[in-house]
Design a protein around this motif. Structure first.
Motif, PDB file in Angstrom:
ATOM      1  N   LEU A   1      12.074   2.433  -4.551  1.00  0.00           N
ATOM      2  CA  LEU A   1      12.865   1.467  -3.779  1.00  0.00           C
ATOM      3  C   LEU A   1      12.021   0.263  -3.384  1.00  0.00           C
ATOM      4  N   LEU A   2      10.835   0.513  -2.822  1.00  0.00           N
ATOM      5  CA  LEU A   2       9.987  -0.585  -2.356  1.00  0.00           C
ATOM      6  C   LEU A   2       9.526  -1.457  -3.522  1.00  0.00           C
ATOM      7  N   GLY A   3       9.149  -0.817  -4.626  1.00  0.00           N
ATOM      8  CA  GLY A   3       8.697  -1.598  -5.772  1.00  0.00           C
ATOM      9  C   GLY A   3       9.794  -2.453  -6.361  1.00  0.00           C
ATOM     10  N   SER A   4      11.006  -1.882  -6.473  1.00  0.00           N
ATOM     11  CA  SER A   4      12.117  -2.635  -7.037  1.00  0.00           C
ATOM     12  C   SER A   4      12.493  -3.810  -6.139  1.00  0.00           C
ATOM     13  N   LEU A   5      12.483  -3.600  -4.835  1.00  0.00           N
ATOM     14  CA  LEU A   5      12.793  -4.685  -3.907  1.00  0.00           C
ATOM     15  C   LEU A   5      11.711  -5.770  -3.943  1.00  0.00           C
ATOM     16  N   ALA A   6      10.450  -5.343  -3.880  1.00  0.00           N
ATOM     17  CA  ALA A   6       9.351  -6.308  -3.840  1.00  0.00           C
ATOM     18  C   ALA A   6       9.278  -7.148  -5.104  1.00  0.00           C
ATOM     19  N   ALA A   7       9.662  -6.559  -6.241  1.00  0.00           N
ATOM     20  CA  ALA A   7       9.612  -7.315  -7.491  1.00  0.00           C
ATOM     21  C   ALA A   7      10.698  -8.374  -7.559  1.00  0.00           C
ATOM     22  N   ARG A   8      11.803  -8.152  -6.861  1.00  0.00           N
ATOM     23  CA  ARG A   8      12.943  -9.071  -6.943  1.00  0.00           C
ATOM     24  C   ARG A   8      12.931 -10.146  -5.861  1.00  0.00           C
ATOM     25  N   TYR A   9      12.318  -9.845  -4.727  1.00  0.00           N
ATOM     26  CA  TYR A   9      12.353 -10.774  -3.601  1.00  0.00           C
ATOM     27  C   TYR A   9      10.929 -11.138  -3.199  1.00  0.00           C
ATOM     28  N   SER A  10      10.720 -12.392  -2.939  1.00  0.00           N
ATOM     29  CA  SER A  10       9.398 -12.854  -2.527  1.00  0.00           C
ATOM     30  C   SER A  10       9.160 -12.466  -1.074  1.00  0.00           C
ATOM     31  N   PRO A  11       7.908 -12.541  -0.598  1.00  0.00           N
ATOM     32  CA  PRO A  11       7.625 -12.240   0.813  1.00  0.00           C
ATOM     33  C   PRO A  11       8.354 -13.170   1.786  1.00  0.00           C
ATOM     34  N   ASP A  12       8.795 -14.329   1.321  1.00  0.00           N
ATOM     35  CA  ASP A  12       9.590 -15.206   2.183  1.00  0.00           C
ATOM     36  C   ASP A  12      11.024 -14.701   2.323  1.00  0.00           C
ATOM     37  N   GLU A  13      11.437 -13.843   1.411  1.00  0.00           N
ATOM     38  CA  GLU A  13      12.789 -13.292   1.440  1.00  0.00           C
ATOM     39  C   GLU A  13      12.844 -11.891   2.041  1.00  0.00           C
ATOM     40  N   LEU A  14      11.721 -11.176   2.011  1.00  0.00           N
ATOM     41  CA  LEU A  14      11.702  -9.773   2.416  1.00  0.00           C
ATOM     42  C   LEU A  14      10.405  -9.449   3.139  1.00  0.00           C
ATOM     43  N   ALA A  15      10.529  -8.836   4.322  1.00  0.00           N
ATOM     44  CA  ALA A  15       9.373  -8.369   5.084  1.00  0.00           C
ATOM     45  C   ALA A  15       9.521  -6.868   5.315  1.00  0.00           C
ATOM     46  N   LEU A  16       8.447  -6.128   5.015  1.00  0.00           N
ATOM     47  CA  LEU A  16       8.483  -4.673   5.107  1.00  0.00           C
ATOM     48  C   LEU A  16       7.604  -4.185   6.257  1.00  0.00           C
ATOM     49  N   TYR A  17       8.134  -3.260   7.040  1.00  0.00           N
ATOM     50  CA  TYR A  17       7.387  -2.576   8.087  1.00  0.00           C
ATOM     51  C   TYR A  17       7.462  -1.083   7.770  1.00  0.00           C
ATOM     52  N   LEU A  18       6.314  -0.492   7.456  1.00  0.00           N
ATOM     53  CA  LEU A  18       6.284   0.861   6.885  1.00  0.00           C
ATOM     54  C   LEU A  18       5.532   1.797   7.816  1.00  0.00           C
ATOM     55  N   LEU A  19       6.154   2.898   8.158  1.00  0.00           N
ATOM     56  CA  LEU A  19       5.583   3.839   9.117  1.00  0.00           C
ATOM     57  C   LEU A  19       5.766   5.256   8.586  1.00  0.00           C
ATOM     58  N   ASP A  20       4.676   6.014   8.527  1.00  0.00           N
ATOM     59  CA  ASP A  20       4.717   7.382   8.006  1.00  0.00           C
ATOM     60  C   ASP A  20       4.202   8.322   9.082  1.00  0.00           C
ATOM     61  N   PHE A  21       5.099   9.170   9.599  1.00  0.00           N
ATOM     62  CA  PHE A  21       4.718  10.091  10.664  1.00  0.00           C
ATOM     63  C   PHE A  21       4.070  11.367  10.135  1.00  0.00           C
ATOM     64  N   LYS A  22       4.106  11.574   8.825  1.00  0.00           N
ATOM     65  CA  LYS A  22       3.514  12.794   8.293  1.00  0.00           C
ATOM     66  C   LYS A  22       1.998  12.751   8.439  1.00  0.00           C
ATOM     67  N   GLU A  23       1.399  13.924   8.305  1.00  0.00           N
ATOM     68  CA  GLU A  23      -0.064  13.997   8.278  1.00  0.00           C
ATOM     69  C   GLU A  23      -0.534  13.658   6.872  1.00  0.00           C
ATOM     70  N   GLY A  24      -0.273  12.456   6.478  1.00  0.00           N
ATOM     71  CA  GLY A  24      -0.612  12.012   5.135  1.00  0.00           C
ATOM     72  C   GLY A  24      -0.748  10.510   5.118  1.00  0.00           C
ATOM     73  N   VAL A  25      -0.938   9.964   3.941  1.00  0.00           N
ATOM     74  CA  VAL A  25      -1.184   8.523   3.806  1.00  0.00           C
ATOM     75  C   VAL A  25      -0.281   7.975   2.718  1.00  0.00           C
ATOM     76  N   SER A  26       1.019   8.271   2.789  1.00  0.00           N
ATOM     77  CA  SER A  26       1.949   7.849   1.741  1.00  0.00           C
ATOM     78  C   SER A  26       1.908   6.353   1.518  1.00  0.00           C
ATOM     79  N   PHE A  27       1.781   5.585   2.596  1.00  0.00           N
ATOM     80  CA  PHE A  27       1.829   4.128   2.486  1.00  0.00           C
ATOM     81  C   PHE A  27       0.444   3.490   2.568  1.00  0.00           C
ATOM     82  N   ALA A  28      -0.618   4.292   2.675  1.00  0.00           N
ATOM     83  CA  ALA A  28      -1.953   3.724   2.883  1.00  0.00           C
ATOM     84  C   ALA A  28      -2.353   2.811   1.737  1.00  0.00           C
ATOM     85  N   GLY A  29      -1.941   3.145   0.520  1.00  0.00           N
ATOM     86  CA  GLY A  29      -2.323   2.335  -0.629  1.00  0.00           C
ATOM     87  C   GLY A  29      -1.700   0.965  -0.652  1.00  0.00           C
ATOM     88  N   LEU A  30      -0.719   0.707   0.241  1.00  0.00           N
ATOM     89  CA  LEU A  30      -0.070  -0.596   0.280  1.00  0.00           C
ATOM     90  C   LEU A  30      -0.850  -1.603   1.122  1.00  0.00           C
TER      91      LEU A  30
END
Length: 921
Positions: A431-460
């Protein structure tokens, strides 16, 4: 007199005569009318009788023998011959016209002989299907078309189907094989006309569990043909009704009355045609099934669905053509009328039908196994889409066709659920990749929060191995399962942004984000998507965090849509979220539901589609989880190595000027030297700020104590955790040192705990490196130093001084020692705490217990501690230092509780900065 009487009698007599005359005329007219009516009725009866046996057989038919001498019969026969002559004079070229009509409207497999197309794949994938589909041939006598008796004229017979009409077939005794051949002929013509997958066939037979059109067996292994349970007609009708509702909603929202109108206007086929064949047994359906069937029939054609009913007695709504079999070869149809017999086409060769079905099935499978990689989700050009109206991006494929997720006013928020290992994280990356590829940062701002004991979004966010980041990301929070306050901070930030956008909309007198962007083209108003993975951790406790998070989330869910703020809430299990089941406002606004395999309670209660979904698939539903909105989607692997990072680097190279996101990692202690709050400190004229830890906020801020010349401006560190106490005092001291020119401030470091001596000396070296001259004292000298500092309070313009005491309670006996007639060291310390801040002298002290601080302050001295940082201290012990309010706090590693009575309504969680131990260096 007599003459007058005679005249009156004459007038009366004349009147009666006139009346009798009129009555006679009326009776005569009535008699004539009756005779005319009887004559007309006789002619109608004779006409009906003649037509029943046929005009050509009237002279020989025994039924008409007794009427041959009647004048009316001659008149009827003469009139019928005249009418037929006139009609067929105009219809002399009728058969030729019918042949031309079928040839033009039933081109290709729709009307050509089977030998020309059977076994080939269809090529049509356009917007307009053939108007007619051949079923057989009819023959009429030449005399009936104005020709010579005994000659014959034939023409093709075809029926409408797709987008045009339903079809009702009635069999005759022992004609099941003929009916099957007729249906098979029609379906094979349709399937061979269009590209594989463009038509879906549903088969239901009340009388057979298997072997419905057995030549189609190969197709039944694909989605092209579905054989339904004969005992579950309701399931088929529900499925068709769901398609109709979904398609109707989609087309109406796009501004089109029917799917056909939408296809013609856009030139795109967004939905397959569907043909549902229902085999009955001549008996009436159950009342509830009949009601549902009529409801489906009334809206089916507008949704591209055609019904073929075999021996199902009912009157359908909408356009319906009929075929009634006379025997195993002949039938009459509503297209040709009851007077014309149709010779049905012979059955197609079974082997050739099976072979053709296998070829189509193979093509369907090939198409279904088409683009499935993450790269196939991406557009050919990045950042070309506009988010003013909505966000739209494909997340997977169904039968080779991309399936989009739409986030906008109609579907403002999304709920994603799936147990561990079901592919939820992979879906989020798709979902994030498809959205980011279609819309520029001026069109889309992402706020990503992962409550798990993991780093799902750390690579971003930028890392040690990869310096790139996802340019659309403004915040990346990972490992925050113990920091529920950070989730609350994100909701507060979004709530503030909502107020800012609402104020701008009010200023420009608009109502939504699209209108605001049009009215303020120079403003920065991207759509915001906040993704909170394992969001249920926000509501893990029955406390103020849960209450505030619930209130903020409900407000954002209700009002965020109009201002372009969207929530994507993901969870492994939402069944345990007690905070929401009594307050469904959030779930009701999450009209977009994505259920991973085996997910429960994400879709509607009665919708069990996710239970049977295969691995690497998801059920995407834009209708609040109701069954008719289901779309099964194959989600490509987006989280594999060198998959998403490749896209991220491309986007980073394109949009790197937008700056990196704020990374909050709950498992990593912040570094003081890397904190913007520390690195931006400069010498200040007054009101220096002592940093004590990082605040849990969206912005990278730090908690600080303002040490102004005001009563109570001292700092206490409470607790027995040595490392964290050292961190707080070091951060506070070093941050204060940066706010004064070299030599402009005095630091006194008193260490009452021998094990901390090395850390205190190292801090003194840091202060000296900045040009200050710190004074370091041991435990034995602290009472003297405190007394000297208290005495200096009477000196005018003594300059700023900071007395930093480590383990004050360790020297309590020495401070309490009192010589006769002289104040004790404890008295001097209390004086220093009470009067020092006003004179520019502030105490930063560490007490290893709350009770020990109370002993130091004495009765009524709590106001002399304006700010404190509690480490491994229970909240119940802190009420005296927090204006008497109940403090909900349980100690946890790497976290502390901070309270400044001049700025805080209640204590806030802070993160002590990481101290580099000697062993780490």
């Amino acid at each position: 007199m007599r003459r007058k009487v005679v005249e009156q009698r004459a007038r009366v007599t004349n009147a009666f005569e006139a009346l009798r005359h009129q009555i006679g005329l009326a009776l005569g007219a009535a008699r004539n009318a009756r005779l005319d009516a009887e004559d007309a009725l006789t002619k109608l009866r004779l006409e009906k009788l003649v037509l029943s046996v046929g005009l050509d057989h009237a002279e020989d038919d025994p039924k008409l023998a007794e009427h041959r001498g009647e004048p009316a019969m001659a008149s009827v026969l003469s009139w019928l011959h005249t009418v037929r002559s006139r009609f067929y004079a105009d219809w002399a070229d009728g058969p030729a016209q019918l042949r031309d009509l079928v040839a033009s409207e039933a081109d290709g497999p729709a009307g050509r002989p089977a030998g020309e197309w059977l076994g080939t794949l269809g090529r049509i994938d356009g917007t307009e299907p053939p108007g007619l589909w051949r079923i057989g041939e009819a023959t009429v006598d030449g005399l009936s078309v104005g020709g010579t008796r005994g000659t014959t004229h034939s023409f093709d017979v075809a029926v409408p189907l797709l987008d045009e009409s339903h079809l009702s077939i009635t069999s005759a005794p022992k004609t099941r094989h003929t009916v099957d051949a007729l249906v098979e002929n029609l379906l094979m013509r349709v399937l061979s006309t269009f590209t594989p997958g463009a038509v879906k066939v549903h088969l239901w037979d009340v009388g057979q569990l298997t072997a419905v059109l057995p030549n189609f067996y190969a197709l039944s292994r694909t989605s092209a043909v579905t054989v339904h349970d004969p005992t579950r007609l309701v399931d088929l009708l529900d499925e068709l009704a769901g398609h109709i509702r979904r398609i109707h909603t989609h087309t109406m929202q796009a501004g089109y009355p029917t799917l056909r109108a939408m296809r013609k206007a856009t030139g795109k086929r967004v939905e397959p045609w569907r043909i549902a064949v229902l085999y009955g047994n001549g008996e009436n359906l159950a009342p509830e099934h009949l009601r549902d069937l009529k409801r489906v029939a009334s809206g089916a054609l507008a949704a591209g669905i055609s019904l073929v009913l075999v021996d199902v007695p009912t009157v359908l709504g909408g356009s319906v053509e009929t075929i009634s079999l006379l025997d195993d070869r002949r039938a009459i149809t509503s297209m040709t009328g009851s007077g014309v017999e149709v010779w049905l086409d012979p059955p197609l060769p079974p082997g050739q039908v099976a072979g053709a079905a296998a070829r189509i099935a193979e093509a369907v499978i090939t198409k279904q196994g088409g683009p499935r990689s993450f790269a196939d989700l991406l557009p050919t050009e990045f950042g070309k889409e506009c988010s003013a109206r909505e966000l739209r991006a494909p997340v997977g494929f169904y039968e080779g066709e991309p399936v989009e997720v739409v986030i906008g006013d109609a579907t403002p928020h999304a709920l994603i659920g799936g147990p561990s290992g079901s592919g939820k994280t992979n879906f989020l990356y798709a979902l994030l990749g498809s959205l980011a590829a279609r819309y520029s940062p001026d069109e889309l701002a992402l706020y990503l929060l992962d409550f798990k004991e993991g780093v799902s979004f750390a690579g971003l966010a930028p890392g040690k191995k990869d310096e790139s980041w996802l340019p659309h990301a403004r915040l990346v929070g990972v490992n925050v399962n113990t920091d529920r306050e950070f989730g609350l901070a994100l909701l507060r930030f979004l709530s503030d942004e909502l107020r800012r956008r609402s104020a701008a909309a009010k200023e420009y007198e608009v109502t939504n984000i699209a209108e605001l962007r049009a009215a303020d083209p120079d403003g920065h108003w991207p759509r915001i998507v906040a993704v909170i993975d394992e969001f249920q951790y926000l509501f893990a406790g029955r406390d103020s965090v849960t209450a505030m998070a619930t209130a903020l989330l409900e407000d954002l869910a209700r009002r965020g849509r109009s201002q372009g703020i969207h929530l994507v809430l993901a969870s492994q299990d939402i069944a345990g979220i007690d905070a929401f089941w009594g307050k469904p406002a959030v779930f009701e606004q999450c009209t977009l539901r994505i259920a991973m395999p085996k997910a429960r309670r994400v879709l509607a209660e009665s919708n069990q589609a996710a239970v049977s979904a295969p691995r690497w698939h998801a059920v995407v539903n834009h209708e609040s989880g109701i069954s008719h909105g289901n779309q099964l989607v194959h989600v490509p692997d987006a989280s594999a190595k060198d998959t998403f990072p490749v896209l991220q680097r491309q986007l980073w190279q394109r949009y790197a000027t937008h700056g990196g996101p704020r990374l909050f990692d709950g498992a990593v202690a912040p570094q003081l030297d890397e904190s913007p709050a520390f690195t931006t400190l400069e010498p200040a004229k007054d009101r220096p700020r002592a940093l004590v830890g990082q605040s849990i906020e969206v912005m990278d801020n730090a908690h600080a104590v303002e040490l102004a010349s005001a009563p109570g401006r001292n700092l206490a560190v409470l607790g027995s955790s040595t490392a964290e106490a050292l961190s707080v005092l070091e951060a506070a001291t070093r941050s204060l040192a940066r706010q004064y020119p070299p030599g402009a401030v005095e630091f006194v470091l008193g260490c009452a705990i021998d094990t901390c001596a090395d850390e205190v000396r190292a801090l003194a070296d840091d202060l000296a490196a900045l040009g200050h001259k710190p004074v370091v004292t041991s435990a034995s000298d602290i009472p003297t130093v405190v007394a000297d500092q208290a005495a200096r309070l009477s000196e005018p313009d003594g300059g700023p001084r900071f007395v930093v005491l480590y383990g004050v309670d360790a020297v309590s006996p020495a401070l309490e020692r009192k010589e006769p007639g002289k104040p004790s060291g404890l008295d001097h310390l209390r004086t220093l705490l009470k009067q020092g801040p006003v004179k520019g002298t502030h105490v930063l002290g560490w007490w290893r217990g709350v009770a020990r601080l109370k002993d130091t302050l004495g009765f009524g001295g709590t106001e002399d501690i304006g700010a404190w940082v509690a480490l491994d201290v229970q909240g119940s012990e802190l009420a005296a230092f927090c204006a008497g309010q109940v403090v909900h706090w349980s100690p946890r590693a790497g976290r502390a509780l901070f309270f400044d009575r001049s700025t805080h309504a209640s204590p806030e969680v802070t993160i002590p900065f990481h101290r580099q131990e000697a062993s780490d260096a």
